[in-house]
Motif scaffolding. Sequence first.
Motif, PDB file in Angstrom:
ATOM      1  N   ARG A  45      -2.509  79.590  46.757  1.00 46.38           N
ATOM      2  CA  ARG A  45      -2.711  80.923  46.168  1.00 46.38           C
ATOM      3  C   ARG A  45      -2.035  81.997  47.010  1.00 46.38           C
ATOM      4  N   VAL A  46      -2.175  81.883  48.324  1.00 47.08           N
ATOM      5  CA  VAL A  46      -1.541  82.861  49.222  1.00 47.08           C
ATOM      6  C   VAL A  46      -0.015  82.794  49.069  1.00 47.08           C
ATOM      7  N   ALA A  47       0.512  81.584  48.929  1.00 48.81           N
ATOM      8  CA  ALA A  47       1.961  81.426  48.768  1.00 48.81           C
ATOM      9  C   ALA A  47       2.438  82.072  47.473  1.00 48.81           C
ATOM     10  N   LEU A  48       1.677  81.875  46.407  1.00 49.85           N
ATOM     11  CA  LEU A  48       2.048  82.486  45.119  1.00 49.85           C
ATOM     12  C   LEU A  48       2.074  84.011  45.233  1.00 49.85           C
ATOM     13  N   VAL A  49       1.039  84.555  45.854  1.00 48.25           N
ATOM     14  CA  VAL A  49       0.950  86.018  45.996  1.00 48.25           C
ATOM     15  C   VAL A  49       2.093  86.531  46.868  1.00 48.25           C
ATOM     16  N   THR A  50       2.365  85.816  47.946  1.00 45.01           N
ATOM     17  CA  THR A  50       3.469  86.201  48.831  1.00 45.01           C
ATOM     18  C   THR A  50       4.771  86.291  48.044  1.00 45.01           C
ATOM     19  N   HIS A  51       5.022  85.272  47.231  1.00 45.04           N
ATOM     20  CA  HIS A  51       6.270  85.264  46.465  1.00 45.04           C
ATOM     21  C   HIS A  51       6.330  86.443  45.492  1.00 45.04           C
ATOM     22  N   GLU A  52       5.257  86.631  44.736  1.00 40.33           N
ATOM     23  CA  GLU A  52       5.286  87.678  43.704  1.00 40.33           C
ATOM     24  C   GLU A  52       5.396  89.079  44.322  1.00 40.33           C
ATOM     25  N   LEU A  53       4.606  89.330  45.364  1.00 40.42           N
ATOM     26  CA  LEU A  53       4.651  90.666  45.989  1.00 40.42           C
ATOM     27  C   LEU A  53       5.994  90.912  46.664  1.00 40.42           C
ATOM     28  N   LEU A  54       6.460  89.883  47.389  1.00 42.12           N
ATOM     29  CA  LEU A  54       7.697  90.065  48.148  1.00 42.12           C
ATOM     30  C   LEU A  54       8.906  90.216  47.221  1.00 42.12           C
ATOM     31  N   GLU A  55       8.928  89.430  46.158  1.00 47.66           N
ATOM     32  CA  GLU A  55      10.058  89.531  45.226  1.00 47.66           C
ATOM     33  C   GLU A  55      10.114  90.930  44.597  1.00 47.66           C
ATOM     34  N   ASN A  56       8.939  91.444  44.220  1.00 44.70           N
ATOM     35  CA  ASN A  56       8.892  92.802  43.658  1.00 44.70           C
ATOM     36  C   ASN A  56       9.339  93.833  44.682  1.00 44.70           C
ATOM     37  N   ALA A  57       8.842  93.689  45.913  1.00 40.10           N
ATOM     38  CA  ALA A  57       9.162  94.668  46.951  1.00 40.10           C
ATOM     39  C   ALA A  57      10.659  94.677  47.242  1.00 40.10           C
ATOM     40  N   VAL A  58      11.259  93.488  47.325  1.00 39.27           N
ATOM     41  CA  VAL A  58      12.706  93.400  47.580  1.00 39.27           C
ATOM     42  C   VAL A  58      13.485  93.993  46.409  1.00 39.27           C
ATOM     43  N   LYS A  59      13.034  93.655  45.210  1.00 39.01           N
ATOM     44  CA  LYS A  59      13.736  94.107  43.993  1.00 39.01           C
ATOM     45  C   LYS A  59      13.756  95.634  43.899  1.00 39.01           C
ATOM     46  N   TYR A  60      12.641  96.257  44.258  1.00 41.21           N
ATOM     47  CA  TYR A  60      12.534  97.710  44.046  1.00 41.21           C
ATOM     48  C   TYR A  60      12.778  98.523  45.322  1.00 41.21           C
ATOM     49  N   SER A  61      13.100  97.858  46.420  1.00 39.85           N
ATOM     50  CA  SER A  61      13.364  98.587  47.661  1.00 39.85           C
ATOM     51  C   SER A  61      14.649  99.397  47.516  1.00 39.85           C
ATOM     52  N   ILE A  62      14.594 100.679  47.852  1.00 41.96           N
ATOM     53  CA  ILE A  62      15.790 101.513  47.690  1.00 41.96           C
ATOM     54  C   ILE A  62      16.696 101.500  48.918  1.00 41.96           C
ATOM     55  N   ASP A  63      16.188 100.992  50.037  1.00 44.01           N
ATOM     56  CA  ASP A  63      17.041 100.940  51.232  1.00 44.01           C
ATOM     57  C   ASP A  63      17.298  99.502  51.688  1.00 44.01           C
ATOM     58  N   GLY A  64      16.888  98.541  50.852  1.00 37.28           N
ATOM     59  CA  GLY A  64      17.162  97.133  51.163  1.00 37.28           C
ATOM     60  C   GLY A  64      16.240  96.519  52.194  1.00 37.28           C
ATOM     61  N   GLU A  65      15.259  97.272  52.658  1.00 42.19           N
ATOM     62  CA  GLU A  65      14.360  96.752  53.696  1.00 42.19           C
ATOM     63  C   GLU A  65      12.951  96.553  53.137  1.00 42.19           C
ATOM     64  N   THR A  66      12.381  95.419  53.438  1.00 39.94           N
ATOM     65  CA  THR A  66      11.023  95.106  52.981  1.00 39.94           C
ATOM     66  C   THR A  66      10.252  94.448  54.122  1.00 39.94           C
ATOM     67  N   ARG A  84       0.172  92.021  52.674  1.00 39.01           N
ATOM     68  CA  ARG A  84       0.641  93.390  52.412  1.00 39.01           C
ATOM     69  C   ARG A  84       2.159  93.401  52.375  1.00 39.01           C
ATOM     70  N   THR A  85       2.719  94.109  51.420  1.00 41.06           N
ATOM     71  CA  THR A  85       4.162  94.359  51.441  1.00 41.06           C
ATOM     72  C   THR A  85       4.385  95.865  51.523  1.00 41.06           C
ATOM     73  N   ARG A  86       5.503  96.234  52.151  1.00 45.01           N
ATOM     74  CA  ARG A  86       5.814  97.657  52.325  1.00 45.01           C
ATOM     75  C   ARG A  86       7.302  97.854  52.074  1.00 45.01           C
ATOM     76  N   ASN A  87       7.623  98.837  51.258  1.00 42.91           N
ATOM     77  CA  ASN A  87       9.030  99.152  51.001  1.00 42.91           C
ATOM     78  C   ASN A  87       9.137 100.593  50.504  1.00 42.91           C
ATOM     79  N   ARG A  88      10.358 101.115  50.523  1.00 38.69           N
ATOM     80  CA  ARG A  88      10.592 102.432  49.924  1.00 38.69           C
ATOM     81  C   ARG A  88      11.057 102.208  48.494  1.00 38.69           C
ATOM     82  N   ALA A  89      10.532 103.014  47.563  1.00 37.45           N
ATOM     83  CA  ALA A  89      10.881 102.827  46.150  1.00 37.45           C
ATOM     84  C   ALA A  89      11.118 104.179  45.499  1.00 37.45           C
ATOM     85  N   ASP A  90      11.848 104.156  44.367  1.00 38.14           N
ATOM     86  CA  ASP A  90      12.081 105.421  43.665  1.00 38.14           C
ATOM     87  C   ASP A  90      10.834 105.801  42.863  1.00 38.14           C
TER      88      ASP A  90
END
Lengths: 164, 127
Positions: A45-66, A84-90
């Motif tokens: 379950r943790v792996a699934l969440v990691t994938h979904e959150l991280l993929e979204n964060a990378v996809k929507y990061s405006i400076d390429g950093e997640t 937790r994921t952290r990124n800058r987004a529009d």
Amino acid sequence: MLGHTSDLAYFEMSISPSISFVSVVRRFVASFYECLLSDLDLASRVALVTHELLENAVKYSIDGETTIRMEIATTTTPPTVRIRTRNRADPASTAILRRNIDEMNALADPMAFFQLLMKRGARSGAPGGLGLGRIAAEAEMTVSYTLVGELVEVCAETTAARSP
Amino acid sequence: MKIESLSFREAEFAIETTLTEGRLRLTLAGTADVRAIEPLGRLLPKIYDHSAAGSIDDITVDVLTLEFMNSSCFKAFVTWISVMQDAQDRRYRITFVSNPAMRWQRRSLQALACFAPDMIAVTTGAS
């Protein structure tokens, strides 16, 4: 970065910018939690969440950093697991994320919400937050967010109770 | 018999479509992440067309060696199933063959089965 205090163990990593790293991180997280918690279901379950959150964060990061941070807090019994994921987004992407999480949390039944998202997605073809629905329904985690300017932090959380 | 036009292979993800005694079988292998979205989105509608043209109602989706599927690829299946649900004159039956060792599959496939309970069955196979 690895760390721990008396009641918190964590590691944190920043990736930039390749989305192909997401599966690599998921595999690492799955192995890490299998060893740490000896609970294959929770690790999955943790792996699934990691994938979904991280993929979204990378996809929507405006400076390429997640950044992703995995925590196990032992201040509760059983311990609490957080991703937790952290990124800058529009602002437009942030508004959609906020709307999806708010709508999900307003409903008491994650599986009903997930089914609703599937029906919507099948009709519209739009992305529609299916990954977030999956985190709540399949991984049985609560999802919250924090917004500070362009900075978006999404947190998924559950307790490390043994699965039935 | 393998249908080349309905199959795809790259380093991390593969779909093989076979037709045996009037039954279509999709075998998914590897990791269905962001790199699998395009091939899945391209092949699943073709597989539907092939089924409709060939009067094939029973389809097996073998995910025994599918390590993971992300939500975008999951959505491609939701759309595919939804199109089949809407077929006026046909009743399709889709059986997913899952691997209990891939723990994500149980919850994901249960959710798919709830989405189309009259159409989808989930069985477990040998890993």
